[in-house]
Design a protein around this motif. Structure first.
Motif, mmCIF file in Angstrom:
data_model
loop_
_atom_site.group_PDB
_atom_site.id
_atom_site.type_symbol
_atom_site.label_atom_id
_atom_site.label_comp_id
_atom_site.label_asym_id
_atom_site.label_seq_id
_atom_site.Cartn_x
_atom_site.Cartn_y
_atom_site.Cartn_z
ATOM 1 N N PHE A 1 0.825 -1.211 0.000
ATOM 2 C CA PHE A 1 0.000 0.000 0.000
ATOM 3 C C PHE A 1 0.859 1.261 0.000
ATOM 4 C CE2 PHE A 1 -3.425 -2.741 2.183
ATOM 5 C CZ PHE A 1 -3.871 -3.201 0.954
ATOM 6 N N ILE B 1 3.705 1.427 -7.709
ATOM 7 C CA ILE B 1 2.927 0.432 -8.432
ATOM 8 C C ILE B 1 1.532 1.011 -8.666
ATOM 9 C CG2 ILE B 1 4.237 -1.573 -7.588
ATOM 10 C CD1 ILE B 1 1.882 -2.201 -5.798
ATOM 11 N N ILE C 1 -8.635 2.678 -2.635
ATOM 12 C CA ILE C 1 -8.344 1.960 -3.890
ATOM 13 C C ILE C 1 -9.297 0.782 -4.045
ATOM 14 C CG2 ILE C 1 -5.909 2.627 -3.903
ATOM 15 C CD1 ILE C 1 -5.227 -0.176 -2.818
ATOM 16 N N HIS C 2 -9.444 0.344 -5.278
ATOM 17 C CA HIS C 2 -10.220 -0.861 -5.551
ATOM 18 C C HIS C 2 -9.336 -2.073 -5.298
ATOM 19 C CE1 HIS C 2 -13.869 0.950 -7.377
ATOM 20 N NE2 HIS C 2 -13.045 1.970 -7.502
ATOM 21 N N ASP C 3 -9.877 -3.051 -4.557
ATOM 22 C CA ASP C 3 -9.124 -4.263 -4.263
ATOM 23 C C ASP C 3 -8.815 -5.029 -5.554
ATOM 24 O OD1 ASP C 3 -8.870 -6.088 -1.391
ATOM 25 O OD2 ASP C 3 -8.564 -7.116 -3.298
ATOM 26 N N ILE C 4 -7.596 -5.548 -5.640
ATOM 27 C CA ILE C 4 -7.167 -6.255 -6.846
ATOM 28 C C ILE C 4 -7.864 -7.618 -6.982
ATOM 29 C CG2 ILE C 4 -5.180 -7.545 -5.917
ATOM 30 C CD1 ILE C 4 -3.557 -6.422 -8.307
ATOM 31 N N ASN C 5 -8.368 -8.138 -5.882
ATOM 32 C CA ASN C 5 -9.030 -9.447 -5.865
ATOM 33 C C ASN C 5 -10.394 -9.302 -5.174
ATOM 34 O OD1 ASN C 5 -9.540 -12.208 -5.984
ATOM 35 N ND2 ASN C 5 -8.323 -12.649 -4.149
ATOM 36 N N HIS D 1 -15.469 -3.591 -4.065
ATOM 37 C CA HIS D 1 -14.616 -3.922 -2.922
ATOM 38 C C HIS D 1 -13.483 -2.897 -2.896
ATOM 39 C CE1 HIS D 1 -12.077 -7.225 -0.674
ATOM 40 N NE2 HIS D 1 -12.057 -6.060 -0.044
ATOM 41 N N LEU E 1 -10.644 -0.495 -0.522
ATOM 42 C CA LEU E 1 -9.780 -0.506 0.653
ATOM 43 C C LEU E 1 -9.499 0.938 1.036
ATOM 44 C CD1 LEU E 1 -7.227 -3.160 -0.662
ATOM 45 C CD2 LEU E 1 -9.142 -3.579 0.903
ATOM 46 N N ASN F 1 -9.234 -6.758 9.126
ATOM 47 C CA ASN F 1 -8.647 -8.048 9.479
ATOM 48 C C ASN F 1 -7.397 -7.788 10.312
ATOM 49 O OD1 ASN F 1 -10.552 -9.494 7.953
ATOM 50 N ND2 ASN F 1 -9.366 -9.207 6.087
ATOM 51 N N GLY G 1 -7.050 -13.186 9.383
ATOM 52 C CA GLY G 1 -6.825 -13.361 7.949
ATOM 53 C C GLY G 1 -6.111 -12.185 7.304
ATOM 54 N N HIS H 1 -5.914 -1.319 6.861
ATOM 55 C CA HIS H 1 -6.823 -0.917 5.789
ATOM 56 C C HIS H 1 -8.210 -1.395 6.173
ATOM 57 C CE1 HIS H 1 -4.932 -4.794 5.023
ATOM 58 N NE2 HIS H 1 -6.091 -5.190 4.517
ATOM 59 N N HIS I 1 -11.704 -2.642 4.784
ATOM 60 C CA HIS I 1 -12.399 -3.173 3.607
ATOM 61 C C HIS I 1 -13.813 -2.598 3.573
ATOM 62 C CE1 HIS I 1 -9.632 -6.638 2.666
ATOM 63 N NE2 HIS I 1 -9.315 -6.458 3.932
HETATM 64 P P1 5GP Z 1 -6.085 -8.298 4.282
HETATM 65 O O1 5GP Z 1 -6.219 -9.779 4.100
HETATM 66 O O2 5GP Z 1 -4.674 -7.912 4.666
HETATM 67 O O3 5GP Z 1 -7.120 -7.706 5.180
HETATM 68 O O4 5GP Z 1 -6.412 -7.670 2.869
HETATM 69 C C1 5GP Z 1 -5.450 -7.309 1.929
HETATM 70 C C2 5GP Z 1 -6.195 -6.991 0.662
HETATM 71 O O5 5GP Z 1 -5.302 -6.332 -0.228
HETATM 72 C C3 5GP Z 1 -6.707 -8.231 -0.063
HETATM 73 O O6 5GP Z 1 -8.118 -8.139 -0.231
HETATM 74 C C4 5GP Z 1 -5.965 -8.221 -1.392
HETATM 75 O O7 5GP Z 1 -6.750 -8.658 -2.468
HETATM 76 C C5 5GP Z 1 -5.567 -6.754 -1.535
HETATM 77 N N1 5GP Z 1 -4.357 -6.544 -2.294
HETATM 78 C C6 5GP Z 1 -3.192 -7.225 -2.187
HETATM 79 N N2 5GP Z 1 -2.279 -6.757 -3.043
HETATM 80 C C7 5GP Z 1 -2.879 -5.733 -3.717
HETATM 81 C C8 5GP Z 1 -2.442 -4.843 -4.741
HETATM 82 O O8 5GP Z 1 -1.315 -4.884 -5.218
HETATM 83 N N3 5GP Z 1 -3.336 -3.928 -5.194
HETATM 84 C C9 5GP Z 1 -4.603 -3.836 -4.686
HETATM 85 N N4 5GP Z 1 -5.402 -2.906 -5.188
HETATM 86 N N5 5GP Z 1 -5.058 -4.669 -3.715
HETATM 87 C C10 5GP Z 1 -4.205 -5.598 -3.235
#
Ligand code: 5GP
Length: 114
Positions: free
Chosen positions: A6, A14, A28-32, A38, A40, A87, A93, A100, A102
């Motif tokens: 982040f 990045i 930002i929008h979560d990558i997954n 979704h 962050l 989290n 998790g 951050h 969610h």
């Molecule tokens: P955590 O599990 O730590 O609460 O959540 C981390 C979040 O960051 C996950 O939902 C994951 O998909 C997201 N994330 C990880 N790497 C990146 C990234 O490079 N870019 C973005 N936008 N989200 C990311």
């Protein structure tokens, strides 16, 4: 310690899909994504986990929640509802050790979580 993913996004090292930014935080929008929307909410101050937050972070933590509320309203799903999640550490998790919040919206969430 090396910069978190982040911090690299905040420093434009990045890319990310940025929804909002000010001097204190970035959204930002979560990558997954785990929901149709979704996001962050990430403070620019590096706090590794919620366990590391203290009274001096009270205003910042409040800003994060109010920003989530404002973004949900702007994107049009505040009235339908949404979920906010921090989290923390292994059992929570947590994957990225830079706090951050969610913001998950635009789908029916279930309770209890898995
Ligand atoms: P955590 O599990 O730590 O609460 O959540 C981390 C979040 O960051 C996950 O939902 C994951 O998909 C997201 N994330 C990880 N790497 C990146 C990234 O490079 N870019 C973005 N936008 N989200 C990311």
């Amino acid at each position: 310690m090396s910069d978190s993913i982040f911090t690299k996004i905040i420093n434009r090292e990045i890319p990310a899909n940025i929804e909002y930014e000010d001097d204190q935080l970035i959204v930002i929008h979560d990558i997954n994504p785990q929901a149709p929307t979704h996001l962050l909410i990430v403070p620019k101050k590096v706090i590794p986990t919620i366990n590391h937050a203290d009274a001096s972070d009270r205003e910042l933590l409040g800003e994060m929640i109010l920003r989530a509320q404002a973004v949900a309203a702007k994107l049009g799903f505040a009235e339908d509802g949404y979920r906010l999640v921090f989290n923390c550490n292994l059992h929570g998790g947590q994957e990225v050790y830079h706090i951050h919040l969610h913001l998950l919206g635009e789908r029916q969430m279930k309770w209890p979580p898995g």
